[in-house]
Design a protein around this motif. Structure first.
Motif, PDB file in Angstrom:
ATOM      1  N   LEU A 263       0.830  -1.213   0.000  1.00  0.00           N
ATOM      2  CA  LEU A 263       0.000   0.000   0.000  1.00  0.00           C
ATOM      3  C   LEU A 263       0.863   1.261   0.000  1.00  0.00           C
ATOM      4  N   ALA A 264       1.946   1.234   0.765  1.00  0.00           N
ATOM      5  CA  ALA A 264       2.856   2.393   0.780  1.00  0.00           C
ATOM      6  C   ALA A 264       3.490   2.586  -0.585  1.00  0.00           C
ATOM      7  N   THR A 265       3.889   1.497  -1.238  1.00  0.00           N
ATOM      8  CA  THR A 265       4.489   1.588  -2.577  1.00  0.00           C
ATOM      9  C   THR A 265       3.500   2.197  -3.566  1.00  0.00           C
ATOM     10  N   ALA A 266       2.267   1.733  -3.516  1.00  0.00           N
ATOM     11  CA  ALA A 266       1.249   2.249  -4.440  1.00  0.00           C
ATOM     12  C   ALA A 266       0.968   3.730  -4.193  1.00  0.00           C
ATOM     13  N   GLY A 267       0.875   4.110  -2.920  1.00  0.00           N
ATOM     14  CA  GLY A 267       0.605   5.511  -2.602  1.00  0.00           C
ATOM     15  C   GLY A 267       1.738   6.436  -3.007  1.00  0.00           C
ATOM     16  N   VAL A 268       2.957   6.015  -2.749  1.00  0.00           N
ATOM     17  CA  VAL A 268       4.123   6.829  -3.096  1.00  0.00           C
ATOM     18  C   VAL A 268       4.276   6.920  -4.609  1.00  0.00           C
ATOM     19  N   PHE A 269       4.031   5.825  -5.306  1.00  0.00           N
ATOM     20  CA  PHE A 269       4.121   5.824  -6.762  1.00  0.00           C
ATOM     21  C   PHE A 269       3.124   6.819  -7.363  1.00  0.00           C
ATOM     22  N   GLN A 270       1.913   6.791  -6.853  1.00  0.00           N
ATOM     23  CA  GLN A 270       0.876   7.701  -7.356  1.00  0.00           C
ATOM     24  C   GLN A 270       1.237   9.148  -7.053  1.00  0.00           C
ATOM     25  N   ALA A 271       1.730   9.412  -5.854  1.00  0.00           N
ATOM     26  CA  ALA A 271       2.063  10.789  -5.473  1.00  0.00           C
ATOM     27  C   ALA A 271       3.226  11.340  -6.286  1.00  0.00           C
ATOM     28  N   ALA A 272       4.121  10.480  -6.725  1.00  0.00           N
ATOM     29  CA  ALA A 272       5.272  10.943  -7.498  1.00  0.00           C
ATOM     30  C   ALA A 272       4.862  11.539  -8.840  1.00  0.00           C
ATOM     31  N   PHE A 273       3.756  11.061  -9.384  1.00  0.00           N
ATOM     32  CA  PHE A 273       3.309  11.563 -10.678  1.00  0.00           C
ATOM     33  C   PHE A 273       2.216  12.613 -10.563  1.00  0.00           C
ATOM     34  N   THR A 274       1.976  13.071  -9.339  1.00  0.00           N
ATOM     35  CA  THR A 274       1.043  14.159  -9.100  1.00  0.00           C
ATOM     36  C   THR A 274       1.767  15.202  -8.264  1.00  0.00           C
ATOM     37  N   PRO A 275       2.646  15.981  -8.865  1.00  0.00           N
ATOM     38  CA  PRO A 275       3.437  16.934  -8.073  1.00  0.00           C
ATOM     39  C   PRO A 275       2.553  18.006  -7.452  1.00  0.00           C
ATOM     40  N   PRO A 276       2.928  18.469  -6.270  1.00  0.00           N
ATOM     41  CA  PRO A 276       2.141  19.531  -5.632  1.00  0.00           C
ATOM     42  C   PRO A 276       2.172  20.797  -6.477  1.00  0.00           C
ATOM     43  N   GLY A 277       1.036  21.413  -6.647  1.00  0.00           N
ATOM     44  CA  GLY A 277       0.939  22.631  -7.438  1.00  0.00           C
ATOM     45  C   GLY A 277       0.702  22.386  -8.915  1.00  0.00           C
ATOM     46  N   GLY A 278       0.730  21.131  -9.335  1.00  0.00           N
ATOM     47  CA  GLY A 278       0.479  20.797 -10.735  1.00  0.00           C
ATOM     48  C   GLY A 278       1.662  21.113 -11.643  1.00  0.00           C
ATOM     49  N   ASN A 279       1.415  21.038 -12.948  1.00  0.00           N
ATOM     50  CA  ASN A 279       2.434  21.284 -13.968  1.00  0.00           C
ATOM     51  C   ASN A 279       2.083  22.515 -14.791  1.00  0.00           C
ATOM     52  N   LYS A 280       3.115  23.114 -15.407  1.00  0.00           N
ATOM     53  CA  LYS A 280       2.877  24.230 -16.321  1.00  0.00           C
ATOM     54  C   LYS A 280       2.196  23.695 -17.570  1.00  0.00           C
ATOM     55  N   ASP A 281       1.233  24.431 -18.054  1.00  0.00           N
ATOM     56  CA  ASP A 281       0.482  23.987 -19.234  1.00  0.00           C
ATOM     57  C   ASP A 281       1.401  23.827 -20.438  1.00  0.00           C
ATOM     58  N   GLY A 282       1.291  22.676 -21.069  1.00  0.00           N
ATOM     59  CA  GLY A 282       2.024  22.419 -22.287  1.00  0.00           C
ATOM     60  C   GLY A 282       3.459  21.965 -22.100  1.00  0.00           C
ATOM     61  N   GLU A 283       4.083  22.301 -20.983  1.00  0.00           N
ATOM     62  CA  GLU A 283       5.477  21.957 -20.771  1.00  0.00           C
ATOM     63  C   GLU A 283       5.667  20.686 -19.959  1.00  0.00           C
ATOM     64  N   GLY A 284       4.794  20.442 -19.001  1.00  0.00           N
ATOM     65  CA  GLY A 284       4.940  19.299 -18.117  1.00  0.00           C
ATOM     66  C   GLY A 284       5.900  19.538 -16.973  1.00  0.00           C
ATOM     67  N   THR A 285       6.434  20.749 -16.883  1.00  0.00           N
ATOM     68  CA  THR A 285       7.348  21.091 -15.793  1.00  0.00           C
ATOM     69  C   THR A 285       6.535  21.437 -14.551  1.00  0.00           C
ATOM     70  N   PRO A 286       6.887  20.874 -13.398  1.00  0.00           N
ATOM     71  CA  PRO A 286       6.147  21.218 -12.175  1.00  0.00           C
ATOM     72  C   PRO A 286       6.245  22.704 -11.858  1.00  0.00           C
ATOM     73  N   ASN A 287       5.148  23.266 -11.373  1.00  0.00           N
ATOM     74  CA  ASN A 287       5.102  24.697 -11.063  1.00  0.00           C
ATOM     75  C   ASN A 287       6.093  25.102  -9.976  1.00  0.00           C
ATOM     76  N   PHE A 288       6.351  24.219  -9.029  1.00  0.00           N
ATOM     77  CA  PHE A 288       7.221  24.561  -7.906  1.00  0.00           C
ATOM     78  C   PHE A 288       8.617  23.963  -8.043  1.00  0.00           C
ATOM     79  N   HIS A 289       9.061  23.665  -9.249  1.00  0.00           N
ATOM     80  CA  HIS A 289      10.331  22.955  -9.434  1.00  0.00           C
ATOM     81  C   HIS A 289      11.544  23.706  -8.892  1.00  0.00           C
ATOM     82  N   SER A 290      11.447  25.001  -8.698  1.00  0.00           N
ATOM     83  CA  SER A 290      12.592  25.762  -8.191  1.00  0.00           C
ATOM     84  C   SER A 290      12.553  25.958  -6.670  1.00  0.00           C
ATOM     85  N   LYS A 291      11.510  25.503  -6.018  1.00  0.00           N
ATOM     86  CA  LYS A 291      11.371  25.675  -4.562  1.00  0.00           C
ATOM     87  C   LYS A 291      12.096  24.542  -3.825  1.00  0.00           C
TER      88      LYS A 291
END
Length: 189
Positions: free
Chosen positions: A41-69
């Protein structure tokens, strides 16, 4: 050294404690089954969270919004550690269930090592998973931090402390009995 029946101490112990071996096998299997479910269950939860970065991604680029924080870097590192440790933990518990023969000699070193290493990596996975949640929380609410937000962060680490307290005695007993058995049984096992 043999007794009147021609049995060595090890053979006598084996004959008189067959039920102990059966009980130990049942206990080890039930512990490994429970922990492998938690690790999965921990593996599944962590795997899912890794592909849902906090703050989402920039439109069209796929770069996370908070990548510099800095909190995003903490999030990524804690996700990577949590995923690796939960996978290792899951594999250790599965190796107890699938590949172990549950012989007497296995209970001296091999099974206690697998159980201890599995529990340790599961603890690390859960602790870094909570760190990942906290860093994500900081990113989402960094502008609106108050006493309530800090209380949530503190409460997040309560399960980690509880897990540590509950497993500490078991780990101590396993290490004590494993180290002690090396001196009692001798180097051939």
């Amino acid at each position: 050294m043999k007794n009147n029946d021609g049995k060595t101490p090890w053979e006598l112990f084996t004959d008189e404690h067959k039920t102990l071996l059966e009980e130990a096998e049942k206990w080890m299997k039930s512990r490994a089954e429970s922990c492998s479910i938690v690790a999965t269950l921990a593996t599944a939860g962590v795997f899912q969270a890794a592909f849902t970065p906090p703050g989402g991604n920039k439109d069209g680029e796929g770069t996370p919004n908070f990548h510099s924080k800095i909190w995003f870097h903490i999030f990524v590192m804690s996700e990577a550690i949590a995923f690796s440790c939960s996978c290792i933990s899951m594999l250790m518990f599965l190796s107890i269930l699938i590949t172990s023969r549950y012989r007497e000699n296995d209970f001296l070193k091999r099974l206690p090592f697998k159980l201890t290493f599995g529990l340790l990596t599961l603890f690390i996975a859960l602790a870094t998973m909570m760190l990942s949640f906290s860093s994500s929380f900081f990113l989402a609410y960094r502008d609106r931090m108050n006493c309530f937000s800090m209380l949530i962060i503190i409460l997040v680490f309560l399960p980690v402390a509880l897990y540590l307290l509950l497993q500490c005695r078991l780990q101590g007993d396993i290490l004590y009995s494993t180290c002690r058995s090396r001196f009692l049984v001798g180097p051939k096992y």
